[in-house]
Design a protein around this motif. Structure first.
Motif, PDB file in Angstrom:
ATOM      1  N   LEU A 268     -38.225 -40.001  36.393  1.00  0.00           N
ATOM      2  CA  LEU A 268     -38.441 -40.859  35.093  1.00  0.00           C
ATOM      3  C   LEU A 268     -37.255 -41.828  35.109  1.00  0.00           C
ATOM      4  N   GLN A 269     -36.202 -42.001  35.757  1.00  0.00           N
ATOM      5  CA  GLN A 269     -35.216 -42.733  35.607  1.00  0.00           C
ATOM      6  C   GLN A 269     -35.724 -44.274  36.038  1.00  0.00           C
TER       7      GLN A 269
ATOM      8  N   ASP B  51     -38.143 -24.967  38.724  1.00  0.00           N
ATOM      9  CA  ASP B  51     -36.922 -25.908  38.093  1.00  0.00           C
ATOM     10  C   ASP B  51     -36.401 -26.763  38.811  1.00  0.00           C
TER      11      ASP B  51
ATOM     12  N   THR C 241     -38.695 -28.895  40.514  1.00  0.00           N
ATOM     13  CA  THR C 241     -39.586 -29.590  40.254  1.00  0.00           C
ATOM     14  C   THR C 241     -39.198 -30.324  39.011  1.00  0.00           C
ATOM     15  N   ALA C 242     -38.656 -29.750  37.954  1.00  0.00           N
ATOM     16  CA  ALA C 242     -38.182 -30.369  36.851  1.00  0.00           C
ATOM     17  C   ALA C 242     -37.087 -31.422  37.050  1.00  0.00           C
ATOM     18  N   VAL C 243     -36.286 -31.091  37.940  1.00  0.00           N
ATOM     19  CA  VAL C 243     -35.008 -32.143  38.385  1.00  0.00           C
ATOM     20  C   VAL C 243     -35.687 -33.296  38.934  1.00  0.00           C
TER      21      VAL C 243
ATOM     22  N   LEU D 266     -38.630 -34.316  38.662  1.00  0.00           N
ATOM     23  CA  LEU D 266     -39.296 -35.410  37.746  1.00  0.00           C
ATOM     24  C   LEU D 266     -38.436 -35.967  36.610  1.00  0.00           C
ATOM     25  N   LEU D 267     -37.257 -35.574  36.422  1.00  0.00           N
ATOM     26  CA  LEU D 267     -36.249 -36.256  35.570  1.00  0.00           C
ATOM     27  C   LEU D 267     -35.910 -37.380  36.552  1.00  0.00           C
ATOM     28  N   SER D 268     -35.608 -37.164  37.595  1.00  0.00           N
ATOM     29  CA  SER D 268     -34.897 -38.343  38.581  1.00  0.00           C
ATOM     30  C   SER D 268     -36.115 -39.304  38.754  1.00  0.00           C
TER      31      SER D 268
END
Length: 130
Positions: free
Chosen positions: A127-128, A117, A119-121, A123-125
């Protein structure tokens, strides 16, 4: 890593996100039911004692990627989840009450929130910045 370097050069204009992967924790049922504490000590012991399934090769690959990162293009991002996953042998499927030897799984995580979970955060960071 050589193939990855060729790939990076060929697609230097395109965003690339590399996410490191942790190996499993052999005999995860023997770890305490809490996160481990010290990353360098844990990694050193892990490399020294666990060659099961060739998981130790993931450590060598990660080290090569980290050394090569200085050559990456500005739009290539590394999300290093390895230390995060390495510190959590307590949330593998094996440690959640399954004591049947046929259900032993010291590779996959099953508890939420889990390191994946986080790691998903990450990854989203990442992508910015693309």
């Amino acid at each position: 890593v050589d193939e990855f370097a060729v790939f990076r050069r060929q697609f230097h204009q395109h965003p690339i996100i590399w996410i490191t992967q942790s190996a499993g924790h052999p005999n995860c049922e023997k770890f305490p039911s809490q996160p481990l504490g010290n990353v360098p000590a844990v990694v050193a012991e892990y490399i020294r004692n666990n060659t099961m399934y060739g998981w130790d090769r993931l450590i060598a690959l990660r080290d090569l990627i980290l050394k090569d990162q200085v050559n990456w293009a500005h739009n290539h991002i590394l999300v290093d989840q390895f230390p995060l996953l390495l510190l959590r042998p307590d949330v593998h499927v094996m440690n959640r009450g399954y004591r049947d030897k046929n259900l032993m799984d010291c590779l996959h995580f099953c508890v939420s929130p889990s390191p994946l979970d986080t790691t998903a955060v990450l990854l989203l960071s990442a992508l910015q910045f693309i």
